[in-house]
Design a protein around this motif. Structure first.
Motif, PDB file in Angstrom:
ATOM      1  N   ALA A  72       0.871  -1.176   0.000  1.00 60.85           N
ATOM      2  CA  ALA A  72       0.000   0.000   0.000  1.00 60.85           C
ATOM      3  C   ALA A  72       0.910   1.228   0.000  1.00 60.85           C
ATOM      4  N   PRO A  73       0.610   2.226  -0.818  1.00 59.03           N
ATOM      5  CA  PRO A  73       1.494   3.396  -0.914  1.00 59.03           C
ATOM      6  C   PRO A  73       1.661   4.168   0.392  1.00 59.03           C
ATOM      7  N   TRP A  74       0.719   4.055   1.302  1.00 60.11           N
ATOM      8  CA  TRP A  74       0.791   4.760   2.587  1.00 60.11           C
ATOM      9  C   TRP A  74       1.538   3.959   3.659  1.00 60.11           C
ATOM     10  N   CYS A  75       1.902   2.727   3.352  1.00 61.29           N
ATOM     11  CA  CYS A  75       2.535   1.819   4.314  1.00 61.29           C
ATOM     12  C   CYS A  75       4.013   2.171   4.502  1.00 61.29           C
ATOM     13  N   GLN A  76       4.397   2.533   5.714  1.00 59.57           N
ATOM     14  CA  GLN A  76       5.786   2.921   5.987  1.00 59.57           C
ATOM     15  C   GLN A  76       6.750   1.743   5.889  1.00 59.57           C
ATOM     16  N   CYS A  78       6.388  -0.715   3.847  1.00 58.24           N
ATOM     17  CA  CYS A  78       6.539  -0.909   2.392  1.00 58.24           C
ATOM     18  C   CYS A  78       7.603   0.043   1.847  1.00 58.24           C
ATOM     19  N   HIS A  79       7.567   1.289   2.290  1.00 57.92           N
ATOM     20  CA  HIS A  79       8.586   2.264   1.874  1.00 57.92           C
ATOM     21  C   HIS A  79       9.978   1.794   2.290  1.00 57.92           C
ATOM     22  N   ASP A 103      -5.255  -0.927  -1.664  1.00 57.29           N
ATOM     23  CA  ASP A 103      -5.790   0.071  -0.729  1.00 57.29           C
ATOM     24  C   ASP A 103      -5.281   1.481  -1.004  1.00 57.29           C
ATOM     25  N   PHE A 104      -5.268   1.875  -2.258  1.00 58.81           N
ATOM     26  CA  PHE A 104      -4.831   3.216  -2.644  1.00 58.81           C
ATOM     27  C   PHE A 104      -6.042   4.053  -3.031  1.00 58.81           C
ATOM     28  N   THR A 105      -5.887   5.360  -2.944  1.00 60.02           N
ATOM     29  CA  THR A 105      -7.011   6.242  -3.268  1.00 60.02           C
ATOM     30  C   THR A 105      -6.981   6.723  -4.711  1.00 60.02           C
ATOM     31  N   GLU A 109      -1.312   8.485  -6.405  1.00 55.93           N
ATOM     32  CA  GLU A 109      -0.686   8.066  -5.149  1.00 55.93           C
ATOM     33  C   GLU A 109       0.288   6.903  -5.396  1.00 55.93           C
ATOM     34  N   PHE A 113       4.600   6.782  -5.210  1.00 55.74           N
ATOM     35  CA  PHE A 113       5.342   5.733  -4.508  1.00 55.74           C
ATOM     36  C   PHE A 113       6.387   5.118  -5.431  1.00 55.74           C
TER      37      PHE A 113
END
Length: 169
Positions: A72-76, A78-79, A103-105, A109, A113
Motif C-alpha cells: 500500500a502506498p501509505w505503508c511505511q 513498504c517504503h 488500498d490506494f485512493t 498516489e 510511490f
C-alpha cells in the motif's frame, strides 16, 4: 556481559520468528497452486490485471520464479522494504517481480510511490477481489511462485534483500 547480550539476542530472534509465523498463518499455504486461488473466487481475474502504465499484466509466473509483492502506498514498512525488492530484481535475471498496489485512493498516489523508489518492475493495480483471493491482511505481503505457479514461499512485513532471495530459492 557479552553472554547476557547473546542470550537476549537469541531470545529476540526466536520471538521475532514466532511472531512472523503467527502473522503468516492467515496467508495462503505454501504448495497452493494459483489455479486453486482463482477457482475459489470466481470474480477475480489474475491474467489481465491493469498496470500503472495502462497495460495489463498476469500475476501468473511466466516460466520464472516470481515474487508477487502486495503493498500500500501509505505503508511505511513498504517504503522501507521496497528498495530491497528492487535491488534483488536488478541482480537476478532468473527472477520476475510484480508489485501489486492495494488500498490506494488514486493512481497518482501509486505513481508517487513508484517514482520515489525508482521501481523498474511492473506495478499492478489490485482490487478487493485480488486482496481476498490472496488473503492479504497486512502490508507488505508477498508470495513466491515457482515456474508451475505454485506458492513456494510467503511472508508479511519487512524483508531484507537476503531474506527475499533465500525465500525465492
Amino acid at each position: 556481559m557479552l553472554r547476557s547480550f547473546s542470550i537476549q539476542a537469541i531470545i529476540f530472534l526466536v520471538a521475532f520468528q514466532l511472531l512472523s509465523l503467527l502473522r503468516e498463518t492467515s496467508m495462503l499455504a505454501t504448495d497452493t497452486p494459483l489455479s486453486e486461488v482463482v477457482s475459489s473466487n470466481q470474480g477475480v481475474n489474475i491474467d489481465k490485471v491493469p498496470t500503472l502504465m495502462g497495460e495489463t499484466v498476469s500475476l501468473n509466473a511466466q516460466g520464472k520464479t516470481t515474487i508477487l509483492y502486495f503493498f500500500a502506498p501509505w505503508c511505511q514498512v513498504c517504503h522501507a522494504s521496497i528498495g530491497n525488492l528492487q535491488a534483488l530484481y536488478q541482480k537476478n535475471e532468473q527472477l520476475d517481480v510484480i508489485a501489486v498496489a492495494m488500498d490506494f485512493t488514486s493512481n497518482k498516489e501509486v505513481m508517487a510511490f513508484t517514482s520515489k523508489h525508482q521501481l523498474t518492475f511492473p506495478i499492478a493495480l489490485g482490487n478487493e477481489a485480488i486482496k481476498q483471493s490472496f488473503e492479504i491482511s497486512g502490508y507488505p505481503s508477498y508470495y513466491v511462485l515457482n515456474e508451475e505457479n505454485v506458492i513456494i514461499g510467503k511472508s508479511m512485513g519487512y524483508s531484507s534483500e537476503l531474506g527475499l532471495f533465500l525465500r525465492s530459492l
